[in-house]
Design a protein around this motif. Structure first.
Motif, short mmCIF file in Angstrom:
data_model
loop_
_atom_site.label_atom_id
_atom_site.label_comp_id
_atom_site.label_asym_id
_atom_site.label_seq_id
_atom_site.Cartn_x
_atom_site.Cartn_y
_atom_site.Cartn_z
N ASP A 36 0.68 -1.24 -0.36
CA ASP A 36 0.10 -0.34 -0.26
C ASP A 36 0.57 1.25 -0.21
N GLY A 37 1.85 1.49 0.28
CA GLY A 37 3.17 2.29 0.87
C GLY A 37 3.55 2.19 1.95
N ILE A 38 3.96 3.80 2.17
CA ILE A 38 5.35 3.94 3.42
C ILE A 38 3.85 4.58 4.49
N ARG A 39 3.48 3.95 5.30
CA ARG A 39 2.79 4.71 6.29
C ARG A 39 3.29 5.27 7.90
N LEU A 40 3.49 6.87 7.95
CA LEU A 40 3.55 7.85 9.02
C LEU A 40 3.28 8.46 9.39
N ASP A 73 -2.47 9.37 11.09
CA ASP A 73 -0.71 8.96 10.22
C ASP A 73 -1.10 9.43 8.71
N PHE A 74 -0.29 9.02 7.93
CA PHE A 74 -0.44 9.27 6.98
C PHE A 74 -0.23 8.11 5.79
N VAL A 75 -0.39 7.59 4.78
CA VAL A 75 0.33 6.91 4.13
C VAL A 75 0.56 7.25 2.57
N VAL A 76 2.07 7.33 1.96
CA VAL A 76 2.57 7.62 0.61
C VAL A 76 3.33 6.66 0.50
N THR A 77 2.70 7.15 -1.59
CA THR A 77 3.29 6.44 -2.31
C THR A 77 4.87 6.55 -2.62
N VAL A 78 5.22 6.00 -3.30
CA VAL A 78 6.59 6.67 -3.93
C VAL A 78 6.21 6.97 -4.99
N LEU A 79 6.68 7.47 -5.82
CA LEU A 79 6.54 8.39 -6.89
C LEU A 79 8.15 7.70 -8.21
N GLY A 80 8.66 7.25 -7.40
CA GLY A 80 9.61 6.71 -8.39
C GLY A 80 10.55 7.19 -9.26
N SER A 82 12.53 10.10 -8.50
CA SER A 82 14.24 10.43 -7.72
C SER A 82 14.69 8.82 -7.85
N ARG A 83 13.81 8.19 -7.51
CA ARG A 83 14.36 6.69 -7.18
C ARG A 83 13.45 5.64 -7.17
N PRO A 84 13.84 4.48 -7.79
CA PRO A 84 13.06 3.65 -8.33
C PRO A 84 12.85 3.02 -7.32
N THR A 85 11.34 2.86 -7.74
CA THR A 85 10.24 2.54 -6.63
C THR A 85 11.01 1.06 -5.68
N GLN A 86 11.39 0.43 -6.48
CA GLN A 86 11.63 -1.19 -6.14
C GLN A 86 12.72 -0.94 -4.91
N TRP A 87 13.56 0.09 -5.43
CA TRP A 87 14.79 0.25 -5.04
C TRP A 87 14.21 -0.05 -3.33
N ALA A 89 11.49 0.45 -2.28
CA ALA A 89 10.88 -0.87 -1.00
C ALA A 89 11.90 -1.63 -0.33
N GLN A 90 12.89 -2.48 -1.22
CA GLN A 90 13.40 -3.63 -0.68
C GLN A 90 14.52 -2.37 0.58
N GLU A 91 14.66 -1.50 0.12
CA GLU A 91 16.20 -1.33 1.34
C GLU A 91 15.05 -1.43 2.58
N LEU A 92 14.03 -0.35 2.42
CA LEU A 92 13.43 0.08 3.81
C LEU A 92 12.51 -1.53 4.47
N ILE A 93 12.67 -2.96 3.55
CA ILE A 93 11.99 -3.57 4.40
C ILE A 93 13.57 -4.15 4.57
#
Length: 107
Positions: A36-40, A73-80, A82-87, A89-93
């Motif tokens: 879904d994205g990153i929850r903050l 809270d709020f949830v964002v989705t990475v637009l990709g 400046s940095r690839p979305t998959q990268w 996600a992988q780094e945060l995981i």
């Protein structure tokens, strides 16, 4: 009301600095990441559909879109852009697994 998500969540606690085109910068803390994205969490509540830059240590600055916003809270989705979305996600995981261990249960 209890929010039930279908996707697996990975708990990740990191500070974040956020800002937008028409908004001064504010601090937030990441809560988790899922498909879904990153929850903050933050004392500042961005608006649904607002574009932000979110700067997270060890990740860097990413452009993001607010896809959910509540007073808590709020949830964002990475637009990709400046940095690839998959990268991102992988780094945060990867960071989540170092912090917490196994993923949180869905729901």
């Amino acid at each position: 009301m209890i929010e039930k998500r279908k996707s697996q969540r990975y708990r990740i606690i990191l500070p974040a600095l956020c800002w937008g085109r028409d908004r001064s910068d504010f601090y937030a803390v990441t809560e988790d990441i899922s498909v879904d994205g990153i929850r903050l969490r933050s004392a500042t509540t961005p608006e649904l559909g607002e574009e932000l830059v979110v700067s997270i240590p060890q990740i860097g600055s990413v452009e993001a879109l607010v896809i959910r916003s509540t007073p808590q809270d709020f949830v964002v989705t990475v637009l990709g852009r400046s940095r690839p979305t998959q990268w991102v996600a992988q780094e945060l995981i990867r960071l989540s697994l170092r912090q917490e261990g196994p993923a949180l249960a869905a729901g």
